[in-house]
Design a protein around this motif. Sequence first.
Motif, PDB file in Angstrom:
ATOM      1  N   LYS A   1       1.166  -1.289   0.061  1.00 17.82           N
ATOM      2  CA  LYS A   1       0.031   0.040   0.003  1.00 17.82           C
ATOM      3  C   LYS A   1       0.813   1.119   0.390  1.00 17.82           C
ATOM      4  CE  LYS A   1      -3.524  -1.705   2.181  1.00 17.82           C
ATOM      5  NZ  LYS A   1      -4.374  -2.213   3.947  1.00 17.82           N
ATOM      6  N   PRO A   2       0.605   2.309  -1.169  1.00 15.46           N
ATOM      7  CA  PRO A   2       1.242   3.518  -0.578  1.00 15.46           C
ATOM      8  C   PRO A   2       1.089   4.203   0.547  1.00 15.46           C
ATOM      9  CG  PRO A   2      -1.115   3.623  -1.860  1.00 15.46           C
ATOM     10  CD  PRO A   2      -0.880   2.245  -1.801  1.00 15.46           C
ATOM     11  N   GLU A   3       2.437   5.306   0.439  1.00 17.40           N
ATOM     12  CA  GLU A   3       2.209   6.122   2.041  1.00 17.40           C
ATOM     13  C   GLU A   3       1.690   6.621   2.107  1.00 17.40           C
ATOM     14  OE1 GLU A   3       4.370   5.336   4.832  1.00 17.40           O
ATOM     15  OE2 GLU A   3       5.268   3.467   3.289  1.00 17.40           O
ATOM     16  N   PRO A   4       0.542   6.985   3.019  1.00 13.08           N
ATOM     17  CA  PRO A   4      -0.831   7.953   3.255  1.00 13.08           C
ATOM     18  C   PRO A   4       0.001   9.189   3.097  1.00 13.08           C
ATOM     19  CG  PRO A   4      -0.184   7.087   5.321  1.00 13.08           C
ATOM     20  CD  PRO A   4       0.399   6.562   4.258  1.00 13.08           C
ATOM     21  N   ALA A   5      -0.922  10.237   2.277  1.00 14.65           N
ATOM     22  CA  ALA A   5      -0.411  11.981   1.578  1.00 14.65           C
ATOM     23  C   ALA A   5      -0.986  12.353   3.184  1.00 14.65           C
ATOM     24  CB  ALA A   5      -1.153  12.027   0.645  1.00 14.65           C
ATOM     25  N   VAL A   6       0.364  12.919   3.630  1.00 15.82           N
ATOM     26  CA  VAL A   6       0.271  13.466   5.109  1.00 15.82           C
ATOM     27  C   VAL A   6       0.728  14.859   4.591  1.00 15.82           C
ATOM     28  CG1 VAL A   6       0.686  13.622   7.536  1.00 15.82           C
ATOM     29  CG2 VAL A   6       0.681  11.364   6.532  1.00 15.82           C
ATOM     30  N   ALA A   7      -0.302  15.615   4.538  1.00 15.60           N
ATOM     31  CA  ALA A   7       0.076  17.575   4.253  1.00 15.60           C
ATOM     32  C   ALA A   7      -0.345  17.888   5.558  1.00 15.60           C
ATOM     33  CB  ALA A   7      -0.581  17.411   2.962  1.00 15.60           C
ATOM     34  N   THR A   8       1.264  18.937   5.493  1.00 12.86           N
ATOM     35  CA  THR A   8       0.433  19.620   7.032  1.00 12.86           C
ATOM     36  C   THR A   8       0.359  21.351   6.451  1.00 12.86           C
ATOM     37  OG1 THR A   8       2.769  20.193   7.370  1.00 12.86           O
ATOM     38  CG2 THR A   8       1.681  18.511   8.450  1.00 12.86           C
ATOM     39  N   SER A   9       0.066  22.042   7.229  1.00 13.11           N
ATOM     40  CA  SER A   9      -0.394  23.050   6.610  1.00 13.11           C
ATOM     41  C   SER A   9       0.959  24.415   6.851  1.00 13.11           C
ATOM     42  CB  SER A   9      -1.235  24.883   7.493  1.00 13.11           C
ATOM     43  OG  SER A   9      -0.956  24.354   9.335  1.00 13.11           O
ATOM     44  N   GLU A  10       2.332  23.381   7.708  1.00 19.66           N
ATOM     45  CA  GLU A  10       3.741  23.519   7.564  1.00 19.66           C
ATOM     46  C   GLU A  10       3.888  23.991   5.803  1.00 19.66           C
ATOM     47  OE1 GLU A  10       5.651  22.570  10.526  1.00 19.66           O
ATOM     48  OE2 GLU A  10       4.535  23.949  11.946  1.00 19.66           O
ATOM     49  N   SER A  11       4.049  22.321   5.767  1.00 20.41           N
ATOM     50  CA  SER A  11       4.519  21.645   4.434  1.00 20.41           C
ATOM     51  C   SER A  11       3.498  22.535   2.878  1.00 20.41           C
ATOM     52  CB  SER A  11       4.155  20.056   4.351  1.00 20.41           C
ATOM     53  OG  SER A  11       3.078  20.169   4.183  1.00 20.41           O
ATOM     54  N   ILE A  12       2.334  22.641   3.386  1.00 20.02           N
ATOM     55  CA  ILE A  12       1.616  23.971   2.549  1.00 20.02           C
ATOM     56  C   ILE A  12       2.289  25.175   2.012  1.00 20.02           C
ATOM     57  CG2 ILE A  12      -0.841  24.313   1.635  1.00 20.02           C
ATOM     58  CD1 ILE A  12      -1.807  21.967   2.614  1.00 20.02           C
ATOM     59  N   ASP A  13       2.067  25.163   3.233  1.00 24.26           N
ATOM     60  CA  ASP A  13       2.892  26.825   3.327  1.00 24.26           C
ATOM     61  C   ASP A  13       4.415  26.999   2.272  1.00 24.26           C
ATOM     62  OD1 ASP A  13       0.387  28.383   4.276  1.00 24.26           O
ATOM     63  OD2 ASP A  13       1.548  27.990   6.442  1.00 24.26           O
ATOM     64  N   ASP A  14       5.180  25.854   2.907  1.00 26.15           N
ATOM     65  CA  ASP A  14       6.623  26.067   1.668  1.00 26.15           C
ATOM     66  C   ASP A  14       5.885  25.684   0.665  1.00 26.15           C
ATOM     67  OD1 ASP A  14       7.825  26.061   4.605  1.00 26.15           O
ATOM     68  OD2 ASP A  14       8.126  24.126   4.722  1.00 26.15           O
ATOM     69  N   GLN A  15       5.052  25.085   0.506  1.00 24.99           N
ATOM     70  CA  GLN A  15       5.397  24.658  -1.233  1.00 24.99           C
ATOM     71  C   GLN A  15       4.769  25.592  -1.768  1.00 24.99           C
ATOM     72  OE1 GLN A  15       2.327  21.302  -1.627  1.00 24.99           O
ATOM     73  NE2 GLN A  15       3.503  20.161  -0.576  1.00 24.99           N
ATOM     74  N   ILE A  16       3.829  26.488  -0.943  1.00 29.63           N
ATOM     75  CA  ILE A  16       3.489  27.632  -2.288  1.00 29.63           C
ATOM     76  C   ILE A  16       4.526  28.550  -1.997  1.00 29.63           C
ATOM     77  CG2 ILE A  16       1.500  29.778  -1.190  1.00 29.63           C
ATOM     78  CD1 ILE A  16       0.313  27.733   0.197  1.00 29.63           C
ATOM     79  N   GLN A  17       5.521  28.973  -0.570  1.00 31.88           N
ATOM     80  CA  GLN A  17       6.438  30.163  -0.896  1.00 31.88           C
ATOM     81  C   GLN A  17       7.362  29.559  -2.224  1.00 31.88           C
ATOM     82  OE1 GLN A  17       6.774  32.884   0.196  1.00 31.88           O
ATOM     83  NE2 GLN A  17       4.687  31.999   1.112  1.00 31.88           N
TER      84      GLN A  17
END
Length: 82
Positions: free
Chosen positions: A22-38
């Motif tokens: 099974k693939p690893e579950p997709a876990v996105a935190t608000s911090e990682s999303i903010d990093d991706q936006i930046q």
Amino acid sequence: MSAKPAVTVTAKKPTRAAAKRKPEPAVATSESIDDQIQAFLAAGGKIQSIPTGTSGQTYGGPRGRTAVKSAAKPAAKTASKA
């Protein structure tokens, strides 16, 4: 002493495919999303503001079938009584 015939063992084919991990579950935190936006903005990306209620869905005919236009039918011949 009698010699016994050599027994050969053949491997059976598997009856089903091997189980996939099974693939690893997709876990996105608000911090990682903010990093991706930046990172996106730093690379020159722009964020569009879309008004509430706007959909990207385009409405059209059914996708499963293509409409086939039939050739114009010739006018029906009528028998005239004279």
